[in-house]
Write a protein that holds these residues in place. Structure first.
Motif, PDB file in Angstrom:
ATOM      1  N   VAL A  58       0.863  -1.178   0.000  1.00  0.00           N
ATOM      2  CA  VAL A  58       0.000   0.000   0.000  1.00  0.00           C
ATOM      3  C   VAL A  58       0.900   1.228   0.000  1.00  0.00           C
ATOM      4  O   VAL A  58       2.100   1.130   0.247  1.00  0.00           O
ATOM      5  N   ARG A  59       0.331   2.388  -0.274  1.00  0.00           N
ATOM      6  CA  ARG A  59       1.131   3.617  -0.225  1.00  0.00           C
ATOM      7  C   ARG A  59       1.632   3.865   1.197  1.00  0.00           C
ATOM      8  O   ARG A  59       0.896   3.666   2.161  1.00  0.00           O
ATOM      9  N   THR A  60       2.867   4.316   1.300  1.00  0.00           N
ATOM     10  CA  THR A  60       3.497   4.464   2.606  1.00  0.00           C
ATOM     11  C   THR A  60       3.261   5.834   3.238  1.00  0.00           C
ATOM     12  O   THR A  60       3.559   6.016   4.415  1.00  0.00           O
ATOM     13  N   GLY A  61       2.749   6.796   2.505  1.00  0.00           N
ATOM     14  CA  GLY A  61       2.404   8.078   3.090  1.00  0.00           C
ATOM     15  C   GLY A  61       3.527   9.091   3.073  1.00  0.00           C
ATOM     16  O   GLY A  61       4.693   8.747   2.872  1.00  0.00           O
ATOM     17  N   SER A  62       3.174  10.352   3.314  1.00  0.00           N
ATOM     18  CA  SER A  62       4.144  11.437   3.180  1.00  0.00           C
ATOM     19  C   SER A  62       5.108  11.536   4.355  1.00  0.00           C
ATOM     20  O   SER A  62       6.134  12.211   4.248  1.00  0.00           O
ATOM     21  N   ASN A  63       4.826  10.887   5.462  1.00  0.00           N
ATOM     22  CA  ASN A  63       5.737  10.918   6.612  1.00  0.00           C
ATOM     23  C   ASN A  63       6.695   9.732   6.635  1.00  0.00           C
ATOM     24  O   ASN A  63       7.377   9.508   7.630  1.00  0.00           O
ATOM     25  N   ALA A  64       6.728   8.994   5.545  1.00  0.00           N
ATOM     26  CA  ALA A  64       7.563   7.796   5.514  1.00  0.00           C
ATOM     27  C   ALA A  64       9.007   8.118   5.179  1.00  0.00           C
ATOM     28  O   ALA A  64       9.291   8.907   4.275  1.00  0.00           O
ATOM     29  N   CYS A  65       9.896   7.492   5.913  1.00  0.00           N
ATOM     30  CA  CYS A  65      11.305   7.474   5.561  1.00  0.00           C
ATOM     31  C   CYS A  65      11.570   6.079   5.002  1.00  0.00           C
ATOM     32  O   CYS A  65      11.430   5.084   5.721  1.00  0.00           O
ATOM     33  N   LEU A  66      11.919   6.019   3.738  1.00  0.00           N
ATOM     34  CA  LEU A  66      12.150   4.752   3.052  1.00  0.00           C
ATOM     35  C   LEU A  66      13.650   4.567   2.857  1.00  0.00           C
ATOM     36  O   LEU A  66      14.348   5.524   2.519  1.00  0.00           O
ATOM     37  N   ALA A  67      14.118   3.372   3.065  1.00  0.00           N
ATOM     38  CA  ALA A  67      15.561   3.180   3.082  1.00  0.00           C
ATOM     39  C   ALA A  67      15.976   1.893   2.401  1.00  0.00           C
ATOM     40  O   ALA A  67      15.211   0.921   2.332  1.00  0.00           O
ATOM     41  N   TRP A  68      17.192   1.906   1.905  1.00  0.00           N
ATOM     42  CA  TRP A  68      17.866   0.702   1.427  1.00  0.00           C
ATOM     43  C   TRP A  68      19.033   0.410   2.364  1.00  0.00           C
ATOM     44  O   TRP A  68      19.825   1.311   2.685  1.00  0.00           O
ATOM     45  N   PHE A  69      19.112  -0.848   2.755  1.00  0.00           N
ATOM     46  CA  PHE A  69      20.209  -1.348   3.583  1.00  0.00           C
ATOM     47  C   PHE A  69      20.869  -2.508   2.849  1.00  0.00           C
ATOM     48  O   PHE A  69      20.311  -3.078   1.929  1.00  0.00           O
ATOM     49  N   ARG A  70      22.035  -2.873   3.331  1.00  0.00           N
ATOM     50  CA  ARG A  70      22.659  -4.115   2.862  1.00  0.00           C
ATOM     51  C   ARG A  70      23.417  -4.750   4.019  1.00  0.00           C
ATOM     52  O   ARG A  70      23.810  -4.088   4.973  1.00  0.00           O
ATOM     53  N   GLN A  71      23.577  -6.049   3.902  1.00  0.00           N
ATOM     54  CA  GLN A  71      24.357  -6.780   4.892  1.00  0.00           C
ATOM     55  C   GLN A  71      25.140  -7.873   4.199  1.00  0.00           C
ATOM     56  O   GLN A  71      24.556  -8.751   3.543  1.00  0.00           O
ATOM     57  N   ALA A  72      26.434  -7.797   4.340  1.00  0.00           N
ATOM     58  CA  ALA A  72      27.322  -8.823   3.796  1.00  0.00           C
ATOM     59  C   ALA A  72      27.627  -9.835   4.901  1.00  0.00           C
ATOM     60  O   ALA A  72      27.554  -9.501   6.089  1.00  0.00           O
ATOM     61  N   PRO A  73      27.982 -11.055   4.529  1.00  0.00           N
ATOM     62  CA  PRO A  73      28.292 -12.077   5.543  1.00  0.00           C
ATOM     63  C   PRO A  73      29.382 -11.604   6.500  1.00  0.00           C
ATOM     64  O   PRO A  73      30.427 -11.116   6.068  1.00  0.00           O
ATOM     65  N   GLY A  74      29.106 -11.728   7.793  1.00  0.00           N
ATOM     66  CA  GLY A  74      30.084 -11.352   8.797  1.00  0.00           C
ATOM     67  C   GLY A  74      30.201  -9.869   9.052  1.00  0.00           C
ATOM     68  O   GLY A  74      31.060  -9.438   9.837  1.00  0.00           O
ATOM     69  N   LYS A  75      29.358  -9.080   8.413  1.00  0.00           N
ATOM     70  CA  LYS A  75      29.413  -7.634   8.591  1.00  0.00           C
ATOM     71  C   LYS A  75      28.099  -7.108   9.144  1.00  0.00           C
ATOM     72  O   LYS A  75      27.065  -7.759   9.024  1.00  0.00           O
ATOM     73  N   GLU A  76      28.143  -5.908   9.728  1.00  0.00           N
ATOM     74  CA  GLU A  76      26.939  -5.291  10.239  1.00  0.00           C
ATOM     75  C   GLU A  76      26.079  -4.776   9.092  1.00  0.00           C
ATOM     76  O   GLU A  76      26.568  -4.467   8.011  1.00  0.00           O
ATOM     77  N   ARG A  77      24.794  -4.663   9.382  1.00  0.00           N
ATOM     78  CA  ARG A  77      23.877  -4.097   8.397  1.00  0.00           C
ATOM     79  C   ARG A  77      24.195  -2.621   8.223  1.00  0.00           C
ATOM     80  O   ARG A  77      24.393  -1.898   9.203  1.00  0.00           O
ATOM     81  N   GLU A  78      24.215  -2.191   6.981  1.00  0.00           N
ATOM     82  CA  GLU A  78      24.649  -0.835   6.634  1.00  0.00           C
ATOM     83  C   GLU A  78      23.521  -0.115   5.908  1.00  0.00           C
ATOM     84  O   GLU A  78      22.955  -0.637   4.943  1.00  0.00           O
ATOM     85  N   ALA A  79      23.198   1.076   6.359  1.00  0.00           N
ATOM     86  CA  ALA A  79      22.222   1.915   5.664  1.00  0.00           C
ATOM     87  C   ALA A  79      22.912   2.594   4.493  1.00  0.00           C
ATOM     88  O   ALA A  79      23.973   3.210   4.665  1.00  0.00           O
ATOM     89  N   LEU A  80      22.345   2.455   3.317  1.00  0.00           N
ATOM     90  CA  LEU A  80      22.950   2.989   2.099  1.00  0.00           C
ATOM     91  C   LEU A  80      22.336   4.310   1.658  1.00  0.00           C
ATOM     92  O   LEU A  80      23.054   5.236   1.261  1.00  0.00           O
ATOM     93  N   ALA A  81      21.026   4.358   1.660  1.00  0.00           N
ATOM     94  CA  ALA A  81      20.335   5.524   1.139  1.00  0.00           C
ATOM     95  C   ALA A  81      18.954   5.598   1.765  1.00  0.00           C
ATOM     96  O   ALA A  81      18.341   4.568   2.045  1.00  0.00           O
ATOM     97  N   VAL A  82      18.491   6.819   1.978  1.00  0.00           N
ATOM     98  CA  VAL A  82      17.157   7.037   2.522  1.00  0.00           C
ATOM     99  C   VAL A  82      16.435   8.044   1.656  1.00  0.00           C
ATOM    100  O   VAL A  82      17.054   8.884   0.993  1.00  0.00           O
ATOM    101  N   PHE A  83      15.106   7.961   1.688  1.00  0.00           N
ATOM    102  CA  PHE A  83      14.269   8.847   0.889  1.00  0.00           C
ATOM    103  C   PHE A  83      13.102   9.271   1.741  1.00  0.00           C
ATOM    104  O   PHE A  83      12.324   8.425   2.202  1.00  0.00           O
ATOM    105  N   TYR A  84      12.984  10.601   1.991  1.00  0.00           N
ATOM    106  CA  TYR A  84      11.859  11.102   2.752  1.00  0.00           C
ATOM    107  C   TYR A  84      10.760  11.440   1.767  1.00  0.00           C
ATOM    108  O   TYR A  84      10.859  12.410   1.009  1.00  0.00           O
ATOM    109  N   ALA A  85       9.711  10.639   1.798  1.00  0.00           N
ATOM    110  CA  ALA A  85       8.708  10.677   0.749  1.00  0.00           C
ATOM    111  C   ALA A  85       8.012  12.025   0.633  1.00  0.00           C
ATOM    112  O   ALA A  85       7.750  12.511  -0.471  1.00  0.00           O
ATOM    113  N   GLY A  86       7.700  12.644   1.783  1.00  0.00           N
ATOM    114  CA  GLY A  86       6.915  13.863   1.737  1.00  0.00           C
ATOM    115  C   GLY A  86       7.610  15.040   1.085  1.00  0.00           C
ATOM    116  O   GLY A  86       6.952  15.935   0.562  1.00  0.00           O
ATOM    117  N   ARG A  87       8.928  15.036   1.115  1.00  0.00           N
ATOM    118  CA  ARG A  87       9.683  16.156   0.546  1.00  0.00           C
ATOM    119  C   ARG A  87      10.534  15.726  -0.642  1.00  0.00           C
ATOM    120  O   ARG A  87      11.177  16.568  -1.270  1.00  0.00           O
TER     121      ARG A  87
END
Length: 129
Positions: free
Chosen positions: A26-55
């Motif tokens: 469903v639509r996530t709304g204008s207050n949503a912060c949408l993000a891409w993460f990645r995690q490689a084996p043996g490494k911590e999860r890393e935030a790559l990019a975020v998108f603030y939908a409302g702006r």
């Protein structure tokens, strides 16, 4: 309830480009912060990019700035991650996530990951040299 589903991951060669998609149920709304993460084996999860939908504001981690682009097709509730000049160290499981009650100030790649209550199952990207 919002559900997320990633797609587009596959095996590629170094230097190739790849676009990942994250479809929301469903639509996530204008207050949503949408993000891409990645995690490689043996490494911590890393935030790559975020998108603030409302702006329509995008922010990136230094590790991918200039190579990756996050965008949203709001009409179809799809979040994209365009990845260019891929390197073997980009090999990881890639996830999209949503914080539905965010503010622009807290929508950042160095923000608290616990804010993201909705996660997809991930899509694997493998980059060979």
């Amino acid at each position: 309830q919002v559900q997320l589903a990633e797609s587009g991951g596959r095996s590629v060669q170094a230097g190739d480009s790849l676009r990942l998609s994250c479809a929301a149920s469903v639509r996530t709304g204008s207050n949503a912060c949408l993000a891409w993460f990645r995690q490689a084996p043996g490494k911590e999860r890393e935030a790559l990019a975020v998108f603030y939908a409302g702006r329509g504001v995008a922010r990136y981690a230094d590790s991918v700035k200039g190579r990756f682009t996050i965008s949203q097709d709001n009409a179809n509730s799809i979040l994209y991650l365009q990845m260019n000049s891929l390197k073997p160290e980009d090999t990881a499981m890639y996830y999209c996530a949503a914080d539905l009650g965010s503010r622009l100030a807290t929508c950042a790649t160095n923000g608290e990951q616990d804010r993201y209550r909705i996660w997809g199952q991930g899509t694997q990207v493998t980059v060979s040299s």
